[in-house]
Design a protein around this motif. Structure first.
Motif, PDB file in Angstrom:
ATOM      1  N   ARG A 230       9.514 -33.410 -37.002  1.00 54.63           N
ATOM      2  CA  ARG A 230       8.265 -33.955 -36.439  1.00 54.63           C
ATOM      3  C   ARG A 230       7.805 -33.621 -35.663  1.00 54.63           C
ATOM      4  O   ARG A 230       6.188 -33.661 -35.046  1.00 54.63           O
ATOM      5  CB  ARG A 230       7.521 -35.149 -37.352  1.00 54.63           C
ATOM      6  N   MET A 231       8.109 -34.479 -34.305  1.00 57.80           N
ATOM      7  CA  MET A 231       8.238 -34.424 -33.036  1.00 57.80           C
ATOM      8  C   MET A 231       7.556 -33.106 -32.708  1.00 57.80           C
ATOM      9  O   MET A 231       6.820 -33.373 -31.283  1.00 57.80           O
ATOM     10  CB  MET A 231       9.569 -35.485 -32.367  1.00 57.80           C
ATOM     11  N   LEU A 232       8.220 -32.313 -33.174  1.00 60.75           N
ATOM     12  CA  LEU A 232       8.458 -30.686 -31.915  1.00 60.75           C
ATOM     13  C   LEU A 232       7.140 -30.393 -32.765  1.00 60.75           C
ATOM     14  O   LEU A 232       6.442 -29.751 -32.044  1.00 60.75           O
ATOM     15  CB  LEU A 232       9.285 -30.517 -32.545  1.00 60.75           C
ATOM     16  N   ARG A 233       7.046 -30.342 -33.509  1.00 58.19           N
ATOM     17  CA  ARG A 233       5.799 -30.313 -34.309  1.00 58.19           C
ATOM     18  C   ARG A 233       4.314 -30.457 -33.701  1.00 58.19           C
ATOM     19  O   ARG A 233       3.349 -30.236 -33.120  1.00 58.19           O
ATOM     20  CB  ARG A 233       5.495 -29.667 -36.211  1.00 58.19           C
ATOM     21  N   ASP A 234       4.599 -32.293 -33.964  1.00 63.44           N
ATOM     22  CA  ASP A 234       2.818 -32.437 -33.404  1.00 63.44           C
ATOM     23  C   ASP A 234       2.613 -32.372 -31.803  1.00 63.44           C
ATOM     24  O   ASP A 234       1.880 -32.279 -31.151  1.00 63.44           O
ATOM     25  CB  ASP A 234       3.362 -33.906 -33.733  1.00 63.44           C
ATOM     26  N   LEU A 235       4.313 -32.467 -31.082  1.00 63.14           N
ATOM     27  CA  LEU A 235       3.618 -32.308 -29.193  1.00 63.14           C
ATOM     28  C   LEU A 235       3.251 -30.886 -29.087  1.00 63.14           C
ATOM     29  O   LEU A 235       2.287 -30.550 -28.415  1.00 63.14           O
ATOM     30  CB  LEU A 235       5.409 -32.007 -29.021  1.00 63.14           C
ATOM     31  N   CYS A 236       3.607 -29.949 -29.716  1.00 63.26           N
ATOM     32  CA  CYS A 236       3.460 -28.543 -29.471  1.00 63.26           C
ATOM     33  C   CYS A 236       1.751 -28.194 -30.056  1.00 63.26           C
ATOM     34  O   CYS A 236       0.959 -27.473 -29.125  1.00 63.26           O
ATOM     35  CB  CYS A 236       3.790 -27.374 -30.167  1.00 63.26           C
ATOM     36  N   ALA A 237       1.433 -29.207 -31.288  1.00 63.56           N
ATOM     37  CA  ALA A 237       0.090 -28.914 -31.473  1.00 63.56           C
ATOM     38  C   ALA A 237      -0.684 -29.928 -30.190  1.00 63.56           C
ATOM     39  O   ALA A 237      -1.596 -28.997 -29.867  1.00 63.56           O
ATOM     40  CB  ALA A 237       0.447 -29.303 -32.800  1.00 63.56           C
ATOM     41  N   ILE A 238      -0.029 -30.483 -29.877  1.00 63.28           N
ATOM     42  CA  ILE A 238      -0.486 -31.160 -28.824  1.00 63.28           C
ATOM     43  C   ILE A 238      -0.900 -30.522 -27.915  1.00 63.28           C
ATOM     44  O   ILE A 238      -2.086 -30.185 -26.489  1.00 63.28           O
ATOM     45  CB  ILE A 238      -0.086 -32.965 -27.955  1.00 63.28           C
ATOM     46  N   MET A 239      -0.012 -29.905 -27.108  1.00 61.90           N
ATOM     47  CA  MET A 239      -0.108 -29.229 -25.438  1.00 61.90           C
ATOM     48  C   MET A 239      -0.804 -27.258 -26.151  1.00 61.90           C
ATOM     49  O   MET A 239      -1.525 -27.489 -25.409  1.00 61.90           O
ATOM     50  CB  MET A 239       1.648 -28.435 -25.702  1.00 61.90           C
ATOM     51  N   ARG A 240      -0.953 -27.134 -27.617  1.00 57.39           N
ATOM     52  CA  ARG A 240      -1.857 -25.695 -27.427  1.00 57.39           C
ATOM     53  C   ARG A 240      -3.223 -26.604 -27.176  1.00 57.39           C
ATOM     54  O   ARG A 240      -3.733 -25.731 -26.396  1.00 57.39           O
ATOM     55  CB  ARG A 240      -1.340 -25.990 -28.600  1.00 57.39           C
ATOM     56  N   ARG A 241      -3.705 -27.447 -27.619  1.00 57.19           N
ATOM     57  CA  ARG A 241      -5.024 -28.055 -26.786  1.00 57.19           C
ATOM     58  C   ARG A 241      -5.010 -28.241 -25.796  1.00 57.19           C
ATOM     59  O   ARG A 241      -6.099 -27.707 -25.625  1.00 57.19           O
ATOM     60  CB  ARG A 241      -5.173 -29.344 -28.387  1.00 57.19           C
ATOM     61  N   GLN A 242      -4.042 -28.907 -25.636  1.00 55.98           N
ATOM     62  CA  GLN A 242      -4.057 -28.677 -24.084  1.00 55.98           C
ATOM     63  C   GLN A 242      -4.578 -27.538 -23.150  1.00 55.98           C
ATOM     64  O   GLN A 242      -4.865 -28.324 -21.420  1.00 55.98           O
ATOM     65  CB  GLN A 242      -3.041 -30.092 -23.252  1.00 55.98           C
ATOM     66  N   ARG A 243      -3.540 -26.044 -23.832  1.00 56.14           N
ATOM     67  CA  ARG A 243      -3.888 -25.756 -22.378  1.00 56.14           C
ATOM     68  C   ARG A 243      -5.421 -25.114 -22.247  1.00 56.14           C
ATOM     69  O   ARG A 243      -4.936 -24.066 -20.930  1.00 56.14           O
ATOM     70  CB  ARG A 243      -3.205 -23.935 -23.300  1.00 56.14           C
ATOM     71  N   ARG A 244      -5.807 -25.146 -23.387  1.00 51.66           N
ATOM     72  CA  ARG A 244      -6.998 -25.011 -23.283  1.00 51.66           C
ATOM     73  C   ARG A 244      -8.506 -25.371 -22.248  1.00 51.66           C
ATOM     74  O   ARG A 244      -9.282 -24.785 -22.025  1.00 51.66           O
ATOM     75  CB  ARG A 244      -7.802 -25.319 -24.658  1.00 51.66           C
TER      76      ARG A 244
END
Length: 344
Positions: A230-244
């Motif tokens: 769960r931590m991996l999924r949520d953190l990767c989602a956060i980082m994808r949004r930050q990249r933009r």
């Protein structure tokens, strides 16, 4: 406006400016009734007295309501289970302090925590949140060894992109006006909504860190951070949004890359270990499939490293290790960059 570090503070001046400033302490609770009394009592014991305490029962099936009822000063709110982020948002909407602290029900504030952070927020009205340090404690409240990292400096948004330097939300005091300006916690990344909030606030406003101990972070078997998939999924989602949001800012992009690598390697390793343990024990095959898919989507190199290790182990059972050309200890580093990448 860029992030800023805290400067020296005149405590007497800060106290005069803090007169009358109400601090809201929001305590969301789900299946943590056994720890809730500790959290409430740590809030009631604060040396800074202008506080309100709001407990949000997020549809908890335990004795949360009964525990909260033992403390008349506490405002108690009950809602259907909607997750930690939604419970924090409910507490925020039902409180009115100029400053806000989100205290998880299994953690505790130190006696001077509110005064310490109020002093720093009132010393610089541009700062949107201040964050102190915490000790680790065990499930029974006894102290655990705690290594404290060096205080971050420079571009604090970049620092937070590279690694979440805040151990628990109780370390942080927010200025309500900043939360009002950017919105509440993101319920799409419930397990890591606090980290997403730190990133959003630090991108929009100056923030500050200080070296005072303000909280106790309880480590026990039910910590949400132990749910590695769960931590991996949520953190990767956060980082994808930050990249933009980082186009053209190479310094912050470098920090973002480091943060993404840290997340994938740390939590990816934990997911791979969980897969290995369950396969070895021949149990919870549904979870094995789900965890494998999580690795495939969010950390494919980690999955390939896991498969490689399993293959080498199988070959070792057939051929003596000295006959093999592959050095097993080097294989994970070749495939995923090695654990040392966490310290780059």
């Amino acid at each position: 406006m860029g992030p800023a570090a805290v400067s020296a503070i005149d405590p007497a001046s800060a106290n005069r400016r803090a007169t009358g400033a109400l601090v809201s302490i929001v305590i969301p609770c789900y299946k943590q009734a056994r720890f809730l009394a500790d959290a409430i009592e740590s809030a009631l014991a604060q040396t800074y007295r202008t506080i309100e305490i709001v407990v949000v029962n997020d549809g908890s099936p335990d004795e949360t309501a009964a525990v909260a009822a033992r403390y008349p000063p506490v405002r108690y709110i009950e809602q259907d289970n909607a997750g930690l982020a939604a419970a924090r948002n409910t507490g925020l909407a039902n409180s009115c302090g100029e400053f806000v602290v989100f205290l998880d029900a299994d953690d505790r504030l130190l006696r001077d925590a509110i005064q310490t952070n109020v002093d720093r927020l009132t010393a610089d009205e541009a700062v949107a949140f201040v964050a102190g340090l915490s000790y680790y404690i065990a499930s029974d409240g006894s102290p655990l060894p705690t290594d404290q990292q060096r205080l971050p400096e420079g571009d604090l948004h970049a620092v937070l992109l590279a690694r979440n330097r805040i151990s628990t939300p109780a370390c942080v005091m927010f200025r309500r006006s900043a939360l009002d300006a950017i919105g509440g916690f993101d319920t799409r990344v419930d397990a890591c909504a606090d980290y997403e909030m730190y990133l959003r606030v630090s991108r929009a406003f100056p923030v500050a860190f200080h070296g005072q101990m303000v909280a106790e972070y309880r480590r026990h078997g039910d910590n949400m951070s132990l749910d590695a998939p769960r931590m991996l999924r949520d953190l990767c989602a956060i980082m994808r949004r930050q990249r933009r949001l980082l186009r053209g800012d190479e310094a912050r992009l470098d920090a973002w890359r480091q943060g993404r690598r840290n997340i994938r390697e740390y939590y990816g390793d934990h997911v791979a270990n969980r897969i290995r343990e369950r396969v070895r024990e021949r149990m919870e095959w549904g979870s094995v499939v789900a965890d494998t898919l999580t690795l495939l989507v969010h950390h494919p190199r980690g999955l390939f490293a896991h498969v490689f290790r399993k293959t080498v182990t199988s070959v070792q059972k057939i051929y003596p290790p000295q006959e093999m050309d592959v050095q097993i200890d080097r294989a994970p580093a070749l495939l995923v960059g090695g654990r040392s990448a966490l310290n780059r």
